[in-house]
Design a protein around this motif. Structure first.
Motif, PDB file in Angstrom:
ATOM      1  N   GLY A 101       0.856  -1.203   0.000  1.00  0.00           N
ATOM      2  CA  GLY A 101       0.000   0.000   0.000  1.00  0.00           C
ATOM      3  C   GLY A 101       0.878   1.234   0.000  1.00  0.00           C
ATOM      4  O   GLY A 101       0.661   2.173   0.758  1.00  0.00           O
TER       5      GLY A 101
ATOM      6  N   GLY B  59       1.310   3.713  -2.003  1.00  0.00           N
ATOM      7  CA  GLY B  59       0.876   5.017  -2.529  1.00  0.00           C
ATOM      8  C   GLY B  59       1.994   5.620  -3.363  1.00  0.00           C
ATOM      9  O   GLY B  59       2.602   4.936  -4.195  1.00  0.00           O
TER      10      GLY B  59
ATOM     11  N   ASP C  60       0.578  -1.469  -4.674  1.00  0.00           N
ATOM     12  CA  ASP C  60      -0.633  -0.718  -4.334  1.00  0.00           C
ATOM     13  C   ASP C  60      -1.756  -1.198  -5.261  1.00  0.00           C
ATOM     14  O   ASP C  60      -1.507  -1.925  -6.212  1.00  0.00           O
ATOM     15  CB  ASP C  60      -0.415   0.796  -4.471  1.00  0.00           C
ATOM     16  CG  ASP C  60      -1.338   1.576  -3.542  1.00  0.00           C
ATOM     17  OD1 ASP C  60      -0.865   2.202  -2.581  1.00  0.00           O
ATOM     18  OD2 ASP C  60      -2.579   1.545  -3.758  1.00  0.00           O
TER      19      ASP C  60
ATOM     20  N   HIS D 156      -1.957  -4.478  -7.286  1.00  0.00           N
ATOM     21  CA  HIS D 156      -2.536  -5.696  -6.713  1.00  0.00           C
ATOM     22  C   HIS D 156      -3.457  -5.312  -5.557  1.00  0.00           C
ATOM     23  O   HIS D 156      -3.145  -4.402  -4.781  1.00  0.00           O
ATOM     24  CB  HIS D 156      -1.403  -6.609  -6.191  1.00  0.00           C
ATOM     25  CG  HIS D 156      -1.905  -7.830  -5.509  1.00  0.00           C
ATOM     26  ND1 HIS D 156      -2.442  -8.900  -6.197  1.00  0.00           N
ATOM     27  CD2 HIS D 156      -1.986  -8.152  -4.190  1.00  0.00           C
ATOM     28  CE1 HIS D 156      -2.818  -9.829  -5.331  1.00  0.00           C
ATOM     29  NE2 HIS D 156      -2.559  -9.394  -4.109  1.00  0.00           N
TER      30      HIS D 156
ATOM     31  N   LEU E 218      -4.582  -6.083  -2.098  1.00  0.00           N
ATOM     32  CA  LEU E 218      -4.026  -6.855  -0.968  1.00  0.00           C
ATOM     33  C   LEU E 218      -5.081  -7.651  -0.202  1.00  0.00           C
ATOM     34  O   LEU E 218      -4.737  -8.521   0.593  1.00  0.00           O
ATOM     35  CB  LEU E 218      -3.271  -5.913  -0.024  1.00  0.00           C
ATOM     36  CG  LEU E 218      -2.016  -5.304  -0.655  1.00  0.00           C
ATOM     37  CD1 LEU E 218      -1.536  -4.093   0.139  1.00  0.00           C
ATOM     38  CD2 LEU E 218      -0.901  -6.354  -0.750  1.00  0.00           C
ATOM     39  N   ARG E 219      -6.362  -7.346  -0.457  1.00  0.00           N
ATOM     40  CA  ARG E 219      -7.406  -8.156   0.182  1.00  0.00           C
ATOM     41  C   ARG E 219      -7.369  -9.585  -0.360  1.00  0.00           C
ATOM     42  O   ARG E 219      -7.923 -10.495   0.232  1.00  0.00           O
ATOM     43  CB  ARG E 219      -8.790  -7.537  -0.069  1.00  0.00           C
ATOM     44  CG  ARG E 219      -9.016  -6.286   0.791  1.00  0.00           C
ATOM     45  CD  ARG E 219     -10.317  -5.625   0.447  1.00  0.00           C
ATOM     46  NE  ARG E 219     -10.379  -5.326  -0.969  1.00  0.00           N
ATOM     47  CZ  ARG E 219     -11.201  -4.446  -1.526  1.00  0.00           C
ATOM     48  NH1 ARG E 219     -12.027  -3.759  -0.771  1.00  0.00           N
ATOM     49  NH2 ARG E 219     -11.202  -4.238  -2.818  1.00  0.00           N
TER      50      ARG E 219
ATOM     51  N   HIS F 227       0.001   3.357   7.099  1.00  0.00           N
ATOM     52  CA  HIS F 227      -1.359   3.858   6.912  1.00  0.00           C
ATOM     53  C   HIS F 227      -2.131   2.998   5.908  1.00  0.00           C
ATOM     54  O   HIS F 227      -2.774   3.510   4.980  1.00  0.00           O
ATOM     55  CB  HIS F 227      -1.334   5.339   6.508  1.00  0.00           C
ATOM     56  CG  HIS F 227      -0.932   6.216   7.671  1.00  0.00           C
ATOM     57  ND1 HIS F 227      -1.720   7.240   8.146  1.00  0.00           N
ATOM     58  CD2 HIS F 227       0.144   6.176   8.482  1.00  0.00           C
ATOM     59  CE1 HIS F 227      -1.121   7.804   9.195  1.00  0.00           C
ATOM     60  NE2 HIS F 227       0.017   7.169   9.418  1.00  0.00           N
ATOM     61  N   VAL F 228      -2.047   1.697   6.126  1.00  0.00           N
ATOM     62  CA  VAL F 228      -2.747   0.726   5.274  1.00  0.00           C
ATOM     63  C   VAL F 228      -3.662  -0.163   6.120  1.00  0.00           C
ATOM     64  O   VAL F 228      -4.824  -0.382   5.767  1.00  0.00           O
ATOM     65  CB  VAL F 228      -1.725  -0.150   4.491  1.00  0.00           C
ATOM     66  CG1 VAL F 228      -2.436  -1.235   3.698  1.00  0.00           C
ATOM     67  CG2 VAL F 228      -0.881   0.720   3.559  1.00  0.00           C
TER      68      VAL F 228
ATOM     69  N   HIS G 289      -7.253   0.486   6.730  1.00  0.00           N
ATOM     70  CA  HIS G 289      -8.158   0.408   5.578  1.00  0.00           C
ATOM     71  C   HIS G 289      -8.773  -0.982   5.421  1.00  0.00           C
ATOM     72  O   HIS G 289      -9.581  -1.206   4.530  1.00  0.00           O
ATOM     73  CB  HIS G 289      -7.412   0.793   4.285  1.00  0.00           C
ATOM     74  CG  HIS G 289      -6.980   2.225   4.284  1.00  0.00           C
ATOM     75  ND1 HIS G 289      -7.843   3.254   3.990  1.00  0.00           N
ATOM     76  CD2 HIS G 289      -5.798   2.808   4.583  1.00  0.00           C
ATOM     77  CE1 HIS G 289      -7.195   4.407   4.082  1.00  0.00           C
ATOM     78  NE2 HIS G 289      -5.949   4.163   4.448  1.00  0.00           N
TER      79      HIS G 289
HETATM   80  C1  SAM Z   1      -3.225   6.464   3.263  1.00  0.00           C
HETATM   81  S1  SAM Z   1      -2.443   5.754   1.881  1.00  0.00           S
HETATM   82  C2  SAM Z   1      -0.789   5.492   2.497  1.00  0.00           C
HETATM   83  C3  SAM Z   1       0.231   5.519   1.415  1.00  0.00           C
HETATM   84  C4  SAM Z   1       1.683   5.343   1.878  1.00  0.00           C
HETATM   85  N1  SAM Z   1       1.887   4.028   2.441  1.00  0.00           N
HETATM   86  C5  SAM Z   1       2.048   6.407   2.871  1.00  0.00           C
HETATM   87  O1  SAM Z   1       2.281   6.103   4.050  1.00  0.00           O
HETATM   88  O2  SAM Z   1       2.095   7.576   2.476  1.00  0.00           O
HETATM   89  C6  SAM Z   1      -3.111   4.119   1.856  1.00  0.00           C
HETATM   90  C7  SAM Z   1      -2.663   3.348   0.635  1.00  0.00           C
HETATM   91  O3  SAM Z   1      -3.056   1.987   0.764  1.00  0.00           O
HETATM   92  C8  SAM Z   1      -3.567   1.547  -0.454  1.00  0.00           C
HETATM   93  N2  SAM Z   1      -4.477   0.435  -0.217  1.00  0.00           N
HETATM   94  C9  SAM Z   1      -5.519   0.401   0.650  1.00  0.00           C
HETATM   95  N3  SAM Z   1      -6.139  -0.786   0.568  1.00  0.00           N
HETATM   96  C10 SAM Z   1      -5.452  -1.527  -0.361  1.00  0.00           C
HETATM   97  C11 SAM Z   1      -5.615  -2.829  -0.897  1.00  0.00           C
HETATM   98  N4  SAM Z   1      -6.610  -3.613  -0.504  1.00  0.00           N
HETATM   99  N5  SAM Z   1      -4.751  -3.246  -1.842  1.00  0.00           N
HETATM  100  C12 SAM Z   1      -3.751  -2.451  -2.258  1.00  0.00           C
HETATM  101  N6  SAM Z   1      -3.540  -1.202  -1.791  1.00  0.00           N
HETATM  102  C13 SAM Z   1      -4.397  -0.744  -0.854  1.00  0.00           C
HETATM  103  C14 SAM Z   1      -4.270   2.764  -1.034  1.00  0.00           C
HETATM  104  O4  SAM Z   1      -4.452   2.658  -2.437  1.00  0.00           O
HETATM  105  C15 SAM Z   1      -3.310   3.873  -0.637  1.00  0.00           C
HETATM  106  O5  SAM Z   1      -2.325   4.114  -1.598  1.00  0.00           O
END
Ligand code: SAM
Length: 285
Positions: free
Chosen positions: A7, A9, A20, A31, A33-34, A51-52, A55
């Motif tokens: 994740g 970003g 991501d 991809h 990640l779920r 910060h993943v 979510h």
């Molecule tokens: C708040 S951003 C954090 C980005 C980076 N890690 C940072 O700390 O700046 C959350 C990231 O997680 C990714 N993300 C959330 N759920 C995801 C998933 N199921 N599969 C892949 N990426 C995911 C989002 O697309 C986003 O880019």
């Protein structure tokens, strides 16, 4: 050393495997990640996500951490950063008390911290109430906001303002979409009748279902927070997922070899996400 950043970003590094939802840059793997982590067991020395975890719905978070555990080599390190619920709650209580006593500065800070705590979880559209707050021409507590969400908050505000102005310019077009002229409504009605004649089952084209579809699609897009963590609950979850030697860290401090050179959390002494809780844990040998 093999490093994995999940994740990522826009915060990725060429020495890492970065993943991501969509590819955000050169070499970033797209991809969801779920569906798990697309690598074999015992493959990486380090797994990192910032910060993943928040979510993922609460009931899926342990499964995600177990995937991190699976792809880590024995003795490998997991580093996790999440928004720190404890910090938010302490700020909330502090500003609530001061706002109650009539402190005007605290009133604005109270409003902001409520957004951090609530809006990120309950919003049904991109940016939610937080975007509206950041789009105000005059931000009454700008420095407080940046102290909370970091210097990247400035860039977020700039991006929101640009987006907002573009939207304003397109305002009349949008107004037409929200209140379409009679002929357009008539045409939509005819289209709906035809669709309903062919698809007897509930259709996503009906106005109510369309709304449910739009909200559902947004809430699954990876933007909203499904859960929040403090040092106690994150440590417990890591241990339940098999990790050991769980330690609290700062953005400057890590057991990961070469951590500061990757600049994933700090650059030129500036912390990207100061609102975070940072933890590291080991997969036992
Ligand atoms: C708040 S951003 C954090 C980005 C980076 N890690 C940072 O700390 O700046 C959350 C990231 O997680 C990714 N993300 C959330 N759920 C995801 C998933 N199921 N599969 C892949 N990426 C995911 C989002 O697309 C986003 O880019």
């Amino acid at each position: 050393m093999k490093y994995l950043n999940l994740g990522c970003g826009y915060r990725y590094h060429p020495d890492w495997v970065n993943i991501d939802f969509v590819s955000t840059g050169p070499g970033v793997l797209a991809h969801d990640l779920r569906k798990g982590i697309p690598f074999p067991d015992n493959h990486f020395d380090v797994v990192y996500h910032s910060h993943v975890l928040e979510h993922f719905p609460k009931e899926e978070a342990a499964g995600f951490l177990r995937e991190c555990y699976r792809v880590l080599k024995p003795g490998g390190i997991l580093r996790v950063a999440v928004p720190d619920l404890e910090q938010i709650v302490r700020e909330y209580l502090r500003h609530l008390e001061a706002a109650w006593q009539g402190d005007r500065g605290a009133m604005h800070n109270y409003e902001w911290i409520m957004l951090e705590m609530y809006d990120q979880t309950v919003r049904n559209e991109p940016g939610g109430e937080m975007a509206k707050y950041l789009c105000q021409e005059h931000l009454p507590n700008e420095e407080y906001v940046y102290k909370r969400i970091g210097e990247e908050g400035r860039a977020i505000r700039r991006a929101f303002l640009t987006h907002h102005k573009t939207k304003e310019r397109a305002g009349s077009k949008q107004a037409e979409q929200e209140h379409p002229p009679l002929w357009r409504r008539f045409l939509s009605g005819v289209k709906r009748l035809i669709r309903n004649a062919f698809f007897k089952t509930e259709s996503i084209y009906s106005p109510e279902n369309h709304d449910a579809y739009r909200i559902g699609k947004f809430r699954l897009s990876g933007e909203v927070h499904y859960w929040m963590y403090d040092r106690y609950s994150l440590k417990k979850l890591l241990e339940q997922s098999g990790f050991r030697k769980v330690q609290l860290k700062s953005p400057f401090d890590s057991d990961i070899p070469g951590w500061s050179t990757f600049e994933l959390e700090v650059r030129d002494g500036i912390v990207f996400k100061p609102d975070s809780l940072f933890m590291e844990a080991y997969k036992p040998r």
